[in-house]
Design an enzyme around this catalytic site. Structure first.
Site, short mmCIF file in Angstrom:
data_model
loop_
_atom_site.label_atom_id
_atom_site.label_comp_id
_atom_site.label_asym_id
_atom_site.label_seq_id
_atom_site.Cartn_x
_atom_site.Cartn_y
_atom_site.Cartn_z
N ARG A 1 0.84 -1.19 0.00
CA ARG A 1 0.00 0.00 0.00
C ARG A 1 0.88 1.26 0.00
NH1 ARG A 1 -2.14 -3.48 3.95
NH2 ARG A 1 -4.25 -4.25 3.53
N ARG B 1 -1.56 -1.83 -6.73
CA ARG B 1 -1.68 -2.95 -5.79
C ARG B 1 -2.59 -4.04 -6.38
NH1 ARG B 1 -1.55 -4.72 -0.41
NH2 ARG B 1 -3.53 -5.30 0.55
N TYR C 1 -9.54 -7.60 -4.79
CA TYR C 1 -8.35 -6.97 -5.34
C TYR C 1 -7.74 -7.79 -6.47
CZ TYR C 1 -8.11 -3.51 -1.63
OH TYR C 1 -8.37 -2.46 -0.79
#
Length: 360
Positions: free
Chosen positions: A212, A315, A347
């Site tokens: 992050r 990410r 994600y």
């Protein structure tokens, strides 16, 4: 047995009725009502609850408002949580919407009306309707505060925890933005041409590690204090050289967003990036902040003619690439720090053409 007495003013005029219940094994119960009928009804119901073993002491929940509860939560709990300061703005919104109600009066209908009103409110910050994710976070915060009241602070709620009975707004569709075609080479070329020398290594490092922004870079944020003034607060120290082991090819993160430490394995490309970086006297690996890098990154995307590519999308890109390299779910979670596979799924966006190759 309940005792019902009239209450008179100084002129002897009845102004109310007081009900008093004395029962062995229970605290003394006293409450005043406007009419004798109301006092009698309350006493009958309360005695019935005592006899059936379902009596709940309501005095504290009747005297405590939602505003009071959230203020105590902000004062005693938020300072113990990583990133707890981020909840202050949500607490203020909840206090404005529900703060006047006592905990005893709070019910699921009130909370549902609050939810619907918030979803139809325009955000002053964005100029758009308040998002479902924002409202879900607010209801989650209220639920945690109510649970704390019941479990730790001894405040009994006659209606239970009402947030548990309210339907949460559905989450928006997860972002699926990944680098496509030759966007990566265009982005890196644009970063190389940037005035800040930190942009290119930071972008490459993010793509290689799935870390992050706050784990890579020192991060600051302006937040409102309890008086409404703005205070600049550091939210992340960023990656430190003391936590990097180039021989073992690891970067240790002592504190992350989910409150747990993790150690990230480094690819050969990530190690190469680190080997070419100068050492800063303050110990930070990347000698800049995310705030300082943000505009440079946006300008690089514009020069590369790349639209709607946020830094956090890197990410997403890295996480998907781990799966495409053949890593299993738990292996990827150990690298990215996702606590649940459901969170990891949000994600992860695998390319259909790469999956087709695996099918043979």
């Amino acid at each position: 047995m309940a005792t019902i007495r009239s209450r008179e003013d100084q002129d002897g005029i009845t102004i109310g009725w007081q009900a008093q219940i004395k029962r062995k094994g229970f605290p003394l119960q006293i409450k005043t009502f406007r009419t004798k009928a109301e006092a009698t009804h309350w006493a009958t119901v309360t005695e019935s609850e005592m006899m059936r073993g379902i009596f709940i002491q309501r005095s504290e929940s009747e005297q405590t408002t939602v505003h009071d509860l959230l203020s105590r939560y902000a004062r005693e709990i938020l300072p113990t949580l990583k990133g707890g300061h981020k909840e202050l703005s949500r607490i203020r919104v909840l206090q404005n919407g529900l703060g006047q109600y006592s905990l005893a009066a709070l019910n699921s209908s009130m909370i549902a009306k609050y939810r619907d009103k918030r979803l139809s409110t325009m955000s002053e910050k964005t100029g758009r309707l308040v998002g479902t994710q924002t409202v879900k976070h607010e209801l989650g915060l209220l639920q945690r505060a109510l649970k704390m009241a019941v479990m730790e602070w001894g405040i009994a709620l006659p209606n239970g925890i009402p947030t548990a009975m309210v339907k949460k707004p559905p989450l928006p569709a997860a972002r699926t933005r990944r680098l496509i075609d030759n966007e990566e080479s265009r982005l890196l070329d644009a970063c190389a041409d940037a005035q800040t020398p930190w942009l290119l290594p930071v972008v490459i490092f993010a793509i290689e590690t799935a870390m992050r922004a706050g784990e890579i870079l020192e991060t600051w944020k302006y937040i409102k204090d309890t008086e409404g003034g703005k205070v600049k607060t550091k939210t992340s120290n960023g990656l430190q050289w003391s936590d990097v082991d180039l021989n073992k090819r690891t970067a240790h993160l002592p504190m992350t967003k989910n409150g747990e430490a993790r150690t990230v394995p480094l690819s050969s490309r990530a190690v190469e990036v680190l080997r070419h970086l100068p050492r800063n006297l303050d110990g930070r690996v990347f000698g800049t902040t995310y705030e300082g890098l943000h505009q440079s990154y946006a300008r690089a995307c514009k020069r590369a003619d790349i639209e709607d590519l946020r830094f956090h999308d890197l990410r997403h890109e890295a996480t998907s690439r781990f799966f495409e390299k053949g890593l299993r779910e738990m292996q990827v979670a150990a690298i990215t720090g996702h606590k649940t596979l459901q969170m990891l799924k949000r994600y992860t966006h695998l390319k259909a053409e790469d999956l087709a190759k695996l099918l043979g």
